[in-house]
Every structure is written in C-alpha cells, then in structure tokens.
Design an enzyme around this catalytic site. Structure first.
Site, PDB file in Angstrom:
ATOM      1  N   ASP A 100       0.856  -1.191   0.000  1.00  0.00           N
ATOM      2  CA  ASP A 100       0.000   0.000   0.000  1.00  0.00           C
ATOM      3  C   ASP A 100       0.892   1.241   0.000  1.00  0.00           C
ATOM      4  O   ASP A 100       1.867   1.321   0.749  1.00  0.00           O
ATOM      5  CB  ASP A 100      -0.927  -0.009   1.228  1.00  0.00           C
ATOM      6  CG  ASP A 100      -2.038   1.008   1.112  1.00  0.00           C
ATOM      7  OD1 ASP A 100      -1.741   2.212   0.924  1.00  0.00           O
ATOM      8  OD2 ASP A 100      -3.217   0.622   1.201  1.00  0.00           O
ATOM      9  N   ILE A 101       0.541   2.201  -0.851  1.00  0.00           N
ATOM     10  CA  ILE A 101       1.353   3.412  -0.992  1.00  0.00           C
ATOM     11  C   ILE A 101       1.322   4.260   0.292  1.00  0.00           C
ATOM     12  O   ILE A 101       2.269   4.999   0.582  1.00  0.00           O
ATOM     13  CB  ILE A 101       0.903   4.240  -2.236  1.00  0.00           C
ATOM     14  CG1 ILE A 101       2.016   5.109  -2.758  1.00  0.00           C
ATOM     15  CG2 ILE A 101      -0.349   5.028  -1.961  1.00  0.00           C
ATOM     16  CD1 ILE A 101       3.129   4.372  -3.418  1.00  0.00           C
ATOM     17  N   ASN A 150     -12.852  -2.482   3.238  1.00  0.00           N
ATOM     18  CA  ASN A 150     -13.874  -1.456   3.397  1.00  0.00           C
ATOM     19  C   ASN A 150     -14.909  -1.558   2.279  1.00  0.00           C
ATOM     20  O   ASN A 150     -14.548  -1.747   1.113  1.00  0.00           O
ATOM     21  CB  ASN A 150     -13.227  -0.061   3.360  1.00  0.00           C
ATOM     22  CG  ASN A 150     -12.245   0.140   4.504  1.00  0.00           C
ATOM     23  OD1 ASN A 150     -12.497  -0.287   5.627  1.00  0.00           O
ATOM     24  ND2 ASN A 150     -11.122   0.775   4.219  1.00  0.00           N
ATOM     25  N   GLY A 170     -14.969   4.069   4.652  1.00  0.00           N
ATOM     26  CA  GLY A 170     -13.587   4.456   4.371  1.00  0.00           C
ATOM     27  C   GLY A 170     -13.063   3.964   3.038  1.00  0.00           C
ATOM     28  O   GLY A 170     -11.882   4.121   2.740  1.00  0.00           O
ATOM     29  N   HIS A 176     -10.548  -4.925  -2.647  1.00  0.00           N
ATOM     30  CA  HIS A 176      -9.201  -5.195  -2.133  1.00  0.00           C
ATOM     31  C   HIS A 176      -9.257  -5.540  -0.659  1.00  0.00           C
ATOM     32  O   HIS A 176     -10.136  -5.081   0.073  1.00  0.00           O
ATOM     33  CB  HIS A 176      -8.269  -4.005  -2.374  1.00  0.00           C
ATOM     34  CG  HIS A 176      -8.796  -2.706  -1.867  1.00  0.00           C
ATOM     35  ND1 HIS A 176      -9.756  -1.970  -2.542  1.00  0.00           N
ATOM     36  CD2 HIS A 176      -8.531  -1.999  -0.752  1.00  0.00           C
ATOM     37  CE1 HIS A 176     -10.039  -0.878  -1.869  1.00  0.00           C
ATOM     38  NE2 HIS A 176      -9.309  -0.884  -0.753  1.00  0.00           N
ATOM     39  N   LEU A 177      -8.282  -6.344  -0.268  1.00  0.00           N
ATOM     40  CA  LEU A 177      -8.136  -6.747   1.130  1.00  0.00           C
ATOM     41  C   LEU A 177      -6.866  -6.094   1.669  1.00  0.00           C
ATOM     42  O   LEU A 177      -5.785  -6.261   1.082  1.00  0.00           O
ATOM     43  CB  LEU A 177      -8.001  -8.284   1.179  1.00  0.00           C
ATOM     44  CG  LEU A 177      -7.728  -8.932   2.528  1.00  0.00           C
ATOM     45  CD1 LEU A 177      -8.935  -8.794   3.455  1.00  0.00           C
ATOM     46  CD2 LEU A 177      -7.397 -10.427   2.328  1.00  0.00           C
ATOM     47  N   HIS A 178      -7.008  -5.347   2.755  1.00  0.00           N
ATOM     48  CA  HIS A 178      -5.820  -4.799   3.419  1.00  0.00           C
ATOM     49  C   HIS A 178      -5.235  -5.881   4.326  1.00  0.00           C
ATOM     50  O   HIS A 178      -5.968  -6.516   5.090  1.00  0.00           O
ATOM     51  CB  HIS A 178      -6.197  -3.615   4.320  1.00  0.00           C
ATOM     52  CG  HIS A 178      -6.675  -2.394   3.609  1.00  0.00           C
ATOM     53  ND1 HIS A 178      -5.858  -1.327   3.327  1.00  0.00           N
ATOM     54  CD2 HIS A 178      -7.905  -2.062   3.125  1.00  0.00           C
ATOM     55  CE1 HIS A 178      -6.556  -0.376   2.716  1.00  0.00           C
ATOM     56  NE2 HIS A 178      -7.805  -0.797   2.578  1.00  0.00           N
TER      57      HIS A 178
HETATM   58  P1  AMP Z   1      -9.576   1.914   0.756  1.00  0.00           P
HETATM   59  O1  AMP Z   1      -9.534   3.271   1.403  1.00  0.00           O
HETATM   60  O2  AMP Z   1      -9.988   0.797   1.691  1.00  0.00           O
HETATM   61  O3  AMP Z   1     -10.402   1.931  -0.507  1.00  0.00           O
HETATM   62  O4  AMP Z   1      -8.079   1.572   0.371  1.00  0.00           O
HETATM   63  C1  AMP Z   1      -7.477   2.025  -0.786  1.00  0.00           C
HETATM   64  C2  AMP Z   1      -6.015   1.937  -0.542  1.00  0.00           C
HETATM   65  O5  AMP Z   1      -5.339   2.013  -1.777  1.00  0.00           O
HETATM   66  C3  AMP Z   1      -5.451   3.035   0.357  1.00  0.00           C
HETATM   67  O6  AMP Z   1      -4.883   2.482   1.539  1.00  0.00           O
HETATM   68  C4  AMP Z   1      -4.413   3.710  -0.529  1.00  0.00           C
HETATM   69  O7  AMP Z   1      -3.267   4.111   0.180  1.00  0.00           O
HETATM   70  C5  AMP Z   1      -4.109   2.630  -1.527  1.00  0.00           C
HETATM   71  N1  AMP Z   1      -3.584   3.112  -2.795  1.00  0.00           N
HETATM   72  C6  AMP Z   1      -4.106   4.096  -3.566  1.00  0.00           C
HETATM   73  N2  AMP Z   1      -3.341   4.265  -4.665  1.00  0.00           N
HETATM   74  C7  AMP Z   1      -2.331   3.368  -4.584  1.00  0.00           C
HETATM   75  C8  AMP Z   1      -1.222   3.051  -5.403  1.00  0.00           C
HETATM   76  N3  AMP Z   1      -0.990   3.711  -6.555  1.00  0.00           N
HETATM   77  N4  AMP Z   1      -0.375   2.060  -5.014  1.00  0.00           N
HETATM   78  C9  AMP Z   1      -0.610   1.409  -3.866  1.00  0.00           C
HETATM   79  N5  AMP Z   1      -1.641   1.661  -3.040  1.00  0.00           N
HETATM   80  C10 AMP Z   1      -2.487   2.630  -3.389  1.00  0.00           C
END
Ligand code: AMP
Length: 135
Positions: free
Chosen positions: A29-30, A85, A91, A98-100
C-alpha cells in the site's frame, strides 16, 4: 475509466508488486498504515466484497494469508488486521475490491473503537432481523 488498481494491473503505473496469479495481485500500500501494509486486489474489477464472486473472494483471503505469513517471517509483527472497506462511509476510497493486510506491532498508531453499551433487546432485535435476512 480504469481504476487505479486496473492501471497497476496493466503496468500503466508503477507499484511495489509482491505477488501475482490469474485471479489476484498483491502489492505494498502506498500509504503504509504500518510497516509492511499490503493490499490483495482482484485482477478483474469488482466494486467491493459484496459484488465479488465467491471463488475470487476466497482466493483473495488465501493469498492474504500467504502474504501475512511472508510478512511474519520478514518483519516479525505481533499480529495482523485483515480488512476490506465497503462503501465510502466505511472508508473505501478505491472502488475496486481489495483486502488490506495490516501487520500490527507493539507500538503502532492504528486504532479501532468498539462500543460495549448494546442492550439485551438490541442484541435480540439484531439477531431477529439478520437471521431473517439470512434464511
Ligand atoms: P480503501 O480506502 O480501503 O479503498 O483503500 C485504498 C487503498 O489504496 C489506500 O490504503 C491507498 O493508500 C491505496 N492506494 C491508492 N493508490 C495506490 C497506489 N498507486 N499504489 C498502492 N496503493 C495505493
């Protein structure tokens, strides 16, 4: 328009890719909630968990486990949160399922709050309405 994760899948933008197969990919995650925070993302774009076919969803969890096991070896966290989420109110910011996978350490900044003031009647009402919807 492509989601940011479709652009990562199609190598149109860079990522810290850890794993890929036919159904899913996993990259860092970025915005690192904690050190080693990863995402497991479907290759096909589905809006969220509730819109995702079961076989993709279950594979996301299997790959999440594999990634967590590797993080455990590499970084020695004390635990993990597996989190997905659904909806802006929860959030969700990227509308591509996606799964964190969030490693947890003794001193980190991640907080979740839970409330303990639910009454007996509230629990009964919850049980009734959700059980009815399940059947
Ligand atoms: P959510 O808020 O649960 O939809 O999570 C989306 C996640 O994607 C966030 O934690 C962001 O930091 C992550 N994210 C967004 N753009 C990128 C990217 N280019 N590379 C990696 N992670 C990203």
């Amino acid at each position: 328009m492509k989601t940011i994760f479709e652009k990562i899948r199609d190598k149109e933008i860079p990522s810290y890719m850890l794993y890929e197969d036919d159904l899913v990919m996993s990259f860092l995650d970025i915005s690192q909630a904690t050190k080693g925070h990863c995402l497991v993302v479907s290759k096909e774009s589905y809006k969220d968990v509730l819109e995702t076919p079961d076989h993709v969803l279950s594979h996301m969890m299997v790959v999440g486990k594999k990634i967590a096991e590797a993080i455990r070896v590499a970084l020695n966290p004390k635990g993990f949160n597996f989190l997905s989420n659904v909806g802006e109110i929860a959030g969700q910011t990227v509308f591509h399922v996606h799964l964190h996978v969030i490693p947890r350490y003794v001193k980190d900044d991640v907080t979740f709050s839970f409330h303990e003031n639910t009454s007996e009647k509230d629990f009964d009402d919850l049980l009734t309405s959700i059980t009815k919807a399940l059947s």
